[in-house]
Design an enzyme around this catalytic site. Structure first.
Site, PDB file in Angstrom:
ATOM      1  N   LEU A  24      11.192   1.111   4.573  1.00 48.84           N
ATOM      2  CA  LEU A  24      12.429   1.562   3.929  1.00 48.84           C
ATOM      3  C   LEU A  24      13.360   2.238   4.932  1.00 48.84           C
ATOM      4  CD1 LEU A  24      10.805   3.122   0.715  1.00 48.84           C
ATOM      5  CD2 LEU A  24      11.677   0.795   1.027  1.00 48.84           C
ATOM      6  N   LYS A  30       6.150   4.841   1.850  1.00 47.34           N
ATOM      7  CA  LYS A  30       5.664   6.200   1.531  1.00 47.34           C
ATOM      8  C   LYS A  30       6.558   6.830   0.479  1.00 47.34           C
ATOM      9  CE  LYS A  30       6.328  10.842   2.113  1.00 47.34           C
ATOM     10  NZ  LYS A  30       7.546  11.651   1.911  1.00 47.34           N
ATOM     11  N   SER A  31       5.958   7.413  -0.525  1.00 49.96           N
ATOM     12  CA  SER A  31       6.706   8.306  -1.406  1.00 49.96           C
ATOM     13  C   SER A  31       5.734   9.288  -2.035  1.00 49.96           C
ATOM     14  CB  SER A  31       7.448   7.531  -2.501  1.00 49.96           C
ATOM     15  OG  SER A  31       8.156   8.457  -3.309  1.00 49.96           O
ATOM     16  N   TYR A  62      -2.008  12.548  10.469  1.00 47.75           N
ATOM     17  CA  TYR A  62      -1.140  12.981   9.372  1.00 47.75           C
ATOM     18  C   TYR A  62      -1.623  14.298   8.755  1.00 47.75           C
ATOM     19  CZ  TYR A  62       0.514   8.088   9.593  1.00 47.75           C
ATOM     20  OH  TYR A  62       0.991   6.866  10.001  1.00 47.75           O
ATOM     21  N   ASP A  89      -2.608   3.848   3.060  1.00 50.68           N
ATOM     22  CA  ASP A  89      -2.521   3.890   4.516  1.00 50.68           C
ATOM     23  C   ASP A  89      -2.584   5.346   4.988  1.00 50.68           C
ATOM     24  OD1 ASP A  89      -1.797   2.328   7.089  1.00 50.68           O
ATOM     25  OD2 ASP A  89      -0.460   4.071   7.107  1.00 50.68           O
ATOM     26  N   HIS A 135      -4.108   3.830  16.881  1.00 48.71           N
ATOM     27  CA  HIS A 135      -2.779   4.220  16.384  1.00 48.71           C
ATOM     28  C   HIS A 135      -1.648   3.885  17.360  1.00 48.71           C
ATOM     29  CE1 HIS A 135      -0.947   7.330  13.393  1.00 48.71           C
ATOM     30  NE2 HIS A 135      -0.044   6.433  13.728  1.00 48.71           N
ATOM     31  N   GLY A 185       0.845  -1.193   0.000  1.00 45.70           N
ATOM     32  CA  GLY A 185       0.000   0.000   0.000  1.00 45.70           C
ATOM     33  C   GLY A 185       0.878   1.240   0.000  1.00 45.70           C
ATOM     34  N   LYS A 217      -6.591   5.689  11.073  1.00 48.42           N
ATOM     35  CA  LYS A 217      -6.202   5.372  12.464  1.00 48.42           C
ATOM     36  C   LYS A 217      -6.799   6.367  13.446  1.00 48.42           C
ATOM     37  CE  LYS A 217      -1.785   3.861  10.518  1.00 48.42           C
ATOM     38  NZ  LYS A 217      -1.359   4.852   9.527  1.00 48.42           N
TER      39      LYS A 217
HETATM   40  N1  NAP Z   1       1.389   3.287  12.704  1.00 44.35           N
HETATM   41  C1  NAP Z   1       2.372   4.128  12.921  1.00 44.35           C
HETATM   42  O1  NAP Z   1       2.634   4.559  14.058  1.00 44.35           O
HETATM   43  C2  NAP Z   1       3.201   4.568  11.762  1.00 44.35           C
HETATM   44  C3  NAP Z   1       4.442   5.206  11.995  1.00 44.35           C
HETATM   45  C4  NAP Z   1       5.195   5.578  10.879  1.00 44.35           C
HETATM   46  C5  NAP Z   1       4.728   5.317   9.605  1.00 44.35           C
HETATM   47  N2  NAP Z   1       3.507   4.724   9.404  1.00 44.35           N
HETATM   48  C6  NAP Z   1       2.969   4.453   8.052  1.00 44.35           C
HETATM   49  O2  NAP Z   1       3.957   3.754   7.300  1.00 44.35           O
HETATM   50  C7  NAP Z   1       4.267   4.491   6.123  1.00 44.35           C
HETATM   51  C8  NAP Z   1       5.688   4.250   5.704  1.00 44.35           C
HETATM   52  O3  NAP Z   1       6.599   4.586   6.726  1.00 44.35           O
HETATM   53  P1  NAP Z   1       7.496   5.916   6.700  1.00 44.35           P
HETATM   54  O4  NAP Z   1       6.803   6.974   5.913  1.00 44.35           O
HETATM   55  O5  NAP Z   1       7.879   6.187   8.097  1.00 44.35           O
HETATM   56  O6  NAP Z   1       8.837   5.491   5.969  1.00 44.35           O
HETATM   57  P2  NAP Z   1       9.286   4.638   4.706  1.00 44.35           P
HETATM   58  O7  NAP Z   1       8.157   4.336   3.811  1.00 44.35           O
HETATM   59  O8  NAP Z   1      10.141   3.554   5.224  1.00 44.35           O
HETATM   60  O9  NAP Z   1      10.269   5.680   4.003  1.00 44.35           O
HETATM   61  C9  NAP Z   1       9.811   6.873   3.455  1.00 44.35           C
HETATM   62  C10 NAP Z   1      11.034   7.658   2.959  1.00 44.35           C
HETATM   63  O10 NAP Z   1      11.696   6.953   1.912  1.00 44.35           O
HETATM   64  C11 NAP Z   1      11.721   7.754   0.718  1.00 44.35           C
HETATM   65  N3  NAP Z   1      11.512   6.793  -0.384  1.00 44.35           N
HETATM   66  C12 NAP Z   1      10.372   6.178  -0.743  1.00 44.35           C
HETATM   67  N4  NAP Z   1      10.574   5.310  -1.746  1.00 44.35           N
HETATM   68  C13 NAP Z   1      11.889   5.376  -2.041  1.00 44.35           C
HETATM   69  C14 NAP Z   1      12.717   4.737  -3.002  1.00 44.35           C
HETATM   70  N5  NAP Z   1      12.212   3.828  -3.829  1.00 44.35           N
HETATM   71  N6  NAP Z   1      14.032   5.053  -3.021  1.00 44.35           N
HETATM   72  C15 NAP Z   1      14.556   5.963  -2.168  1.00 44.35           C
HETATM   73  N7  NAP Z   1      13.832   6.606  -1.230  1.00 44.35           N
HETATM   74  C16 NAP Z   1      12.504   6.310  -1.181  1.00 44.35           C
HETATM   75  C17 NAP Z   1      10.621   8.771   0.880  1.00 44.35           C
HETATM   76  O11 NAP Z   1      10.893   9.988   0.222  1.00 44.35           O
HETATM   77  P3  NAP Z   1       9.983  10.605  -0.978  1.00 44.35           P
HETATM   78  O12 NAP Z   1       8.563  10.736  -0.498  1.00 44.35           O
HETATM   79  O13 NAP Z   1      10.638  11.920  -1.221  1.00 44.35           O
HETATM   80  O14 NAP Z   1      10.109   9.639  -2.119  1.00 44.35           O
HETATM   81  C18 NAP Z   1      10.654   8.999   2.389  1.00 44.35           C
HETATM   82  O15 NAP Z   1      11.696   9.887   2.738  1.00 44.35           O
HETATM   83  C19 NAP Z   1       3.949   5.928   6.530  1.00 44.35           C
HETATM   84  O16 NAP Z   1       3.882   6.802   5.443  1.00 44.35           O
HETATM   85  C20 NAP Z   1       2.649   5.721   7.267  1.00 44.35           C
HETATM   86  O17 NAP Z   1       1.591   5.534   6.352  1.00 44.35           O
HETATM   87  C21 NAP Z   1       2.760   4.331  10.476  1.00 44.35           C
END
Ligand code: NAP
Length: 305
Positions: A209, A253-254, A48, A43, A110, A16, A77
């Site tokens: 990531l 996330k991106s 957010y 998600d 959450h 997702g 959430k």
């Molecule tokens: N339940 C919770 O407490 C909780 C906590 C944290 C996150 N989440 C959910 O999980 C999702 C994902 O986690 P996250 O946002 O913390 O981190 P993530 O998806 O691990 O990493 C996001 C980072 O990686 C970059 N990125 C994405 N695809 C890439 C690629 N192919 N190559 C290089 N860099 C890349 C993005 O930048 P760009 O956008 O500039 O590409 C951003 O800086 C969140 O968006 C949220 O929906 C939930």
């Protein structure tokens, strides 16, 4: 697209689009690209502060024929400030309104933390409400009503450890369908995943990531980078494929079209057993979100994880 069967019998797409820190002004386009690329799972979360724009993107994608509502899987959430019995349903209804949806596919608690109404991240002592005052299982019982009344198709938790889940299993009727937790090769979560599997709870990996970070990141980990070069894929695709091959849902996330595409294409990357073993060996139980921002022993919050 591969799906994971939840304990409700619903099928949850294994990949997702994450939306944490996806800024208004960027997230609309990110969701539109994602749906065109093939994502069927978004998600979201009330905290957010971008659900209105996501809702507009989903609405426009449906109106323009890119996808049908029933093909989409949307998660939101419940924020910590809405754990009180009277606040759970209005919070869910607000998310439905922002997302322009009649139902959510999944609604998660959450964090296992209760806060004063109107607070974002807790700052002063008054912002925390002890779990003796609003126990997690009472909040959960309100979420069960949302499920029974059809506002949400499944309910789950996020950032829950075994003890928190056991509490719900003992005290309430409906077991969580999903536990969404931080998970990546530096935090493989093998024990929690085994516990969830035993209890028929699916696991979603957030920050797959390595989260949005400046400085050295998981995407620059030498083992991952070298492997990507050797098997002619990308570091992000390795991190995502490793999870999906072990049955874990991922929500990278991106807001960049090429990366949204790259992440989606990780579904076609097959790691062999030797490479999986190498990645398994990277675990350090390292958290990017260590939960200390919610700890306040004076209010009964000693350790979050
Ligand atoms: N339940 C919770 O407490 C909780 C906590 C944290 C996150 N989440 C959910 O999980 C999702 C994902 O986690 P996250 O946002 O913390 O981190 P993530 O998806 O691990 O990493 C996001 C980072 O990686 C970059 N990125 C994405 N695809 C890439 C690629 N192919 N190559 C290089 N860099 C890349 C993005 O930048 P760009 O956008 O500039 O590409 C951003 O800086 C969140 O968006 C949220 O929906 C939930």
């Amino acid at each position: 697209m591969k799906t994971i069967k939840l304990n409700t019998d619903a099928l949850m797409p294994i990949i997702g689009l994450g939306t944490f820190l996806s800024a208004p002004g960027e997230v609309y386009q990110a969701v539109r690209w994602a749906i065109k690329i093939g994502y069927k799972h978004i998600d979201c979360a009330s905290i957010y502060n971008n659900q209105k724009e996501i809702g507009q993107a989903i609405h426009d994608a449906i109106v323009e024929g890119d996808i049908k509502r029933e093909e989409l899987f949307v998660t939101s959430k419940l924020w910590n400030d809405s754990h009180a019995m009277r606040d759970v349903r209005p919070a869910c209804e607000q998310s439905l309104k922002e997302l322009q949806l009649e139902y959510l596919d999944l609604y998660l608690m959450h964090w296992p933390v209760a806060q004063r109404k109107g607070t974002g991240m807790p700052k002063s002592d008054d912002d925390w409400i002890p779990l003796t005052e609003i126990p997690l299982w009472k909040t959960w019982a309100e979420m069960e009503k949302l499920y029974n009344d059809g506002l949400v198709k499944a309910i789950g938790v996020s950032n829950f450890n075994e003890a928190n889940i056991n509490l719900l299993l003992e005290k309430t009727q409906i077991p969580p369908a999903v536990n969404q937790v931080e998970c990546h090769p530096l935090l493989s979560q093998n024990d929690l995943i085994a516990f969830c599997r035993k209890n028929n709870i699916a696991v979603t990996a957030y920050s797959p990531l390595g989260a949005e970070r400046s400085g050295a990141t998981l995407l620059e980990n030498k083992v991952i980078v070298d492997m990507a070069e050797r098997i002619q894929t990308t570091p992000a695709q390795i991190l995502l494929s490793w999870q999906m091959q072990r049955g874990i849902i991922v929500i990278p996330k991106s807001v960049k079209e090429n990366r949204i595409h790259e992440n989606y294409a990780s579904q076609a990357v097959e790691l062999d057993a030797a490479d999986i073993k190498i990645i398994d060996g990277l675990n350090q139980n390292h958290r990017f979100f260590d939960g200390t921002f919610f700890e306040n022993p004076a209010k009964g919050y000693d350790k979050i994880f």
